[in-house]
Design a protein around this motif. Structure first.
Motif, PDB file in Angstrom:
ATOM      1  N   THR A 116       0.833  -1.205   0.000  1.00  0.00           N
ATOM      2  CA  THR A 116       0.000   0.000   0.000  1.00  0.00           C
ATOM      3  C   THR A 116       0.864   1.249   0.000  1.00  0.00           C
ATOM      4  O   THR A 116       0.625   2.193  -0.760  1.00  0.00           O
ATOM      5  CB  THR A 116      -0.884   0.016   1.267  1.00  0.00           C
ATOM      6  OG1 THR A 116      -1.561  -1.221   1.332  1.00  0.00           O
ATOM      7  CG2 THR A 116      -1.879   1.134   1.222  1.00  0.00           C
ATOM      8  N   TYR A 120       1.601   4.161  -3.071  1.00  0.00           N
ATOM      9  CA  TYR A 120       1.468   5.587  -2.816  1.00  0.00           C
ATOM     10  C   TYR A 120       2.766   6.309  -3.159  1.00  0.00           C
ATOM     11  O   TYR A 120       2.763   7.329  -3.862  1.00  0.00           O
ATOM     12  CB  TYR A 120       1.119   5.775  -1.334  1.00  0.00           C
ATOM     13  CG  TYR A 120       1.003   7.204  -0.890  1.00  0.00           C
ATOM     14  CD1 TYR A 120      -0.177   7.916  -1.094  1.00  0.00           C
ATOM     15  CD2 TYR A 120       2.071   7.843  -0.268  1.00  0.00           C
ATOM     16  CE1 TYR A 120      -0.285   9.235  -0.685  1.00  0.00           C
ATOM     17  CE2 TYR A 120       1.971   9.162   0.141  1.00  0.00           C
ATOM     18  CZ  TYR A 120       0.790   9.842  -0.071  1.00  0.00           C
ATOM     19  OH  TYR A 120       0.693  11.143   0.326  1.00  0.00           O
ATOM     20  N   ARG A 123       3.372   6.492  -6.872  1.00  0.00           N
ATOM     21  CA  ARG A 123       2.526   7.491  -7.506  1.00  0.00           C
ATOM     22  C   ARG A 123       3.144   8.878  -7.328  1.00  0.00           C
ATOM     23  O   ARG A 123       3.248   9.664  -8.263  1.00  0.00           O
ATOM     24  CB  ARG A 123       1.124   7.439  -6.907  1.00  0.00           C
ATOM     25  CG  ARG A 123       0.067   7.993  -7.837  1.00  0.00           C
ATOM     26  CD  ARG A 123      -1.321   7.525  -7.465  1.00  0.00           C
ATOM     27  NE  ARG A 123      -1.714   7.933  -6.124  1.00  0.00           N
ATOM     28  CZ  ARG A 123      -2.310   7.120  -5.243  1.00  0.00           C
ATOM     29  NH1 ARG A 123      -2.538   5.865  -5.551  1.00  0.00           N
ATOM     30  NH2 ARG A 123      -2.667   7.572  -4.065  1.00  0.00           N
ATOM     31  N   ARG A 124       3.594   9.153  -6.101  1.00  0.00           N
ATOM     32  CA  ARG A 124       4.204  10.458  -5.831  1.00  0.00           C
ATOM     33  C   ARG A 124       5.466  10.671  -6.656  1.00  0.00           C
ATOM     34  O   ARG A 124       5.756  11.767  -7.091  1.00  0.00           O
ATOM     35  CB  ARG A 124       4.574  10.563  -4.337  1.00  0.00           C
ATOM     36  CG  ARG A 124       3.391  10.632  -3.423  1.00  0.00           C
ATOM     37  CD  ARG A 124       2.704  11.975  -3.528  1.00  0.00           C
ATOM     38  NE  ARG A 124       1.396  11.884  -2.911  1.00  0.00           N
ATOM     39  CZ  ARG A 124       0.360  12.622  -3.265  1.00  0.00           C
ATOM     40  NH1 ARG A 124       0.464  13.503  -4.214  1.00  0.00           N
ATOM     41  NH2 ARG A 124      -0.784  12.484  -2.644  1.00  0.00           N
TER      42      ARG A 124
END
Lengths: 273, 290
Positions: A116, A120, A123-124
């Motif tokens: 998870t 994240y 993506r950043r």
């Protein structure tokens, strides 16, 4: 050279039931790129509030930041739009929390929890990774924290791991997003002394190997000496003394620091003062 | 002279059950532990979680019955006796060991009533507060009004209420700030001298143990692996586990750092106790062959 993280004149107050308490009174501290800095203080000194202000985790209200800047990489976190602030948290700066049991989700496997965070972070950072790539990265980061059987650990639930292993998982989590600053809040305090020694050694090795900046928040002067080369001593919302760790421990200048150091029991037995 | 406390070959086994509640084995939480504390002495029991130190404390307090062995206080076996006024305990977390709905005075009164104290109870509570250096009017306060150090002083006053011979101190300062810890330790030393108390001091903090105890026993998996005068054990540890414990202590000066034994790293990492034992067990045959 400017510091990676620079807290400048930070003042915070808390208002509850119509009363206001000044909790931080102009706190300033610097964490240069790749440096290992400690913030030490007893309970109520304001070290956790400082840490929460840096991470943007202060509940406002009741807290109110009325003065100061928190510069990270040249940008003031306090005036940054919320979106950008959130983007920095957990990517450019990561945190290792004290209590490894309550910081992990008991009904998810370690791999699920790490994945998870990795999604994240990817993506950043604009990275594209498929399922297999993520799995490989999770195993890699578990090996980095010297977990002995990373494949098996990845499939485990938190309850199946010992306290030391859980703490390693938390460090792995913090590393996943490739931060430049690691903020550690009393890591190892909840652990046995031999396990704590392993965790501190691991943190030290990782920070040195990866050139991370470390801000260690602790009440334990021994931990300060083991993990930092520069230290800020906090008392009642103020920095009372700062300096290179070895020098400050050998020759504390302020009375508060002297008393604090004198109160620590020595492994060598009693010292005459 | 008889010892204040004598522990003889104490054994406590707990059943291990499988998921269906069937007994599938046994774990020896305390495995043949013996030690004595002379009257007025301070004995330190050092160990990590799972070493059995709390089980030993519970057996001395009569909260758990041992499977084998004997516990003698002033030379008399106390097994099978219920209440033990001669031995009292101070717990780790004063926030949890004081009843939040009782005032300090009421909390201290409980052991006086339980052990049917005949004299002036109110006066006795005041005297006890004096002993732990708290103002007498604190008797009317509630625990939430006190700081951590003050709460621990109340817990000590309560333990002293029935004039025990022996105090079992289970991590009495580990929940406190270091400056507060120093003051509580000073108080315990002072009380020990004044009242001729004997202490069993249970802790994982070896630096504190070095300063407070005279004799130390190092517990590992239910057994005392090393025992002796604290200065000797700390300066010349004879057992690998003691060495590992000492090497793990975070210290604040170069003198202390120099005193810590050097532990062989395994793959660049501090070994666990099991690793170190296995390493030694594996190395020893080779060494003897040489």
């Amino acid at each position: 050279m400017t510091a990676l993280l620079s807290v400048q004149g930070l003042s915070v107050s808390f208002s509850t039931y119509g009363r206001t308490a000044e909790v931080l009174k102009g706190v300033s501290l610097d964490v240069p790129q790749g440096a290992q800095v400690a913030l030490v203080g007893e309970s109520g000194s304001g070290k956790s509030v400082t840490m929460k202000a840096i991470m943007g985790l202060l509940p406002q209200p009741p807290a109110r930041i009325h003065a100061g800047k928190i510069m990270f990489d040249g940008r003031d976190l306090l005036t940054l739009p919320e979106r950008e602030r959130v983007a920095l948290r957990g990517t450019a700066m990561s945190m290792v929390f004290q209590d490894p049991m309550s910081s992990l989700n008991p009904v998810w496997t370690i791999e699920d929890q790490l994945t998870t965070i990795l999604k994240y972070a990817d993506r950043r950072l604009g990275r594209d990774r498929d399922r297999r790539g993520r799995r490989a990265r999770v195993i890699e980061v578990l090996s980095q924290v010297r977990m002995r059987d990373p494949e098996r650990v990845a499939q485990s639930f938190p309850i199946m791991l010992s306290g030391g292993m859980r703490q390693r998982v938390l460090i792995a989590m913090a590393l996943l997003s490739e931060p430049r600053l690691l903020i550690a809040d009393e890591p190892g305090t909840a652990l046995d002394v031999t396990t704590q020694a392993q965790i501190l050694k691991l943190l030290r090795d990782l920070v040195e190997a990866q050139g991370l900046a470390l801000l260690m928040i602790t009440h334990n002067l021994g931990v300060v000496r083991e993990t930092s080369n520069y230290v800020y001593v906090m008392n009642k919302g103020e920095i009372v003394e700062e300096g290179p760790t070895a020098g400050l421990f050998a020759e504390p200048r302020q009375q508060y620091t002297r008393d604090l150091i004198a109160a620590v029991p020595r492994l060598t037995g009693r010292v005459a003062l | 002279m008889t010892a204040a406390l004598e522990i003889r070959d104490l054994v406590k086994t707990y059943p291990v059950r499988n998921a269906f509640g069937r007994v599938s084995g046994a774990v020896r939480a305390v495995d043949g532990v013996s030690f004595t504390i002379p009257s007025g002495g301070v004995y330190g029991l050092a160990g990590e979680s799972g070493s059995g130190k709390s089980t030993i404390a519970r057996m001395i307090m009569g909260l758990t019955e041992p499977d084998e062995g004997d516990i003698l206080i002033d030379g008399v076996s106390v097994l099978g006796q219920g209440e033990r006024a001669k031995v009292q305990m101070v717990f780790q977390n004063p926030g949890a060991s004081l009843n939040p709905r009782r005032t300090v005075g009421q909390s201290i009164k409980v052991p006086l009533v339980a052990h049917t104290y005949q004299g002036d109870r109110k006066g006795r509570i005041g005297d006890l507060l004096d002993m732990v250096q708290l103002p007498r009017h604190f008797a009317d306060r509630y625990p939430h009004e006190l700081s951590g150090g003050q709460k621990q002083r109340v817990a000590i006053a309560r333990a002293l209420a029935v004039s025990p011979r022996l105090l079992v101190l289970d991590e009495p300062t580990s929940a406190l700030d270091v400056s507060v810890q120093a003051k509580v330790i000073d108080l315990l030393e002072e009380l020990g001298r004044q009242l001729g108390l004997t202490y069993l001091f249970i802790s994982h903090d070896l630096s504190l143990m070095r300063n407070f105890a005279q004799t130390v026993g190092v517990l590992y998996l239910g057994k005392i692996v090393e025992t002796g005068p604290v200065a000797r054990v700390f300066e010349r540890p004879g057992h690998d586990y003691t060495r590992l414990l000492l090497a793990s202590v975070p210290v604040i000066s170069t003198e202390e750092a120099a005193m810590r034994p050097v532990i062989p790293l395994i793959n660049g990492e501090m070994p666990t106790a099991e690793d170190l034992m296995a390493l030694r067990a594996g190395l020893n045959p080779k060494e003897t062959a040489r």
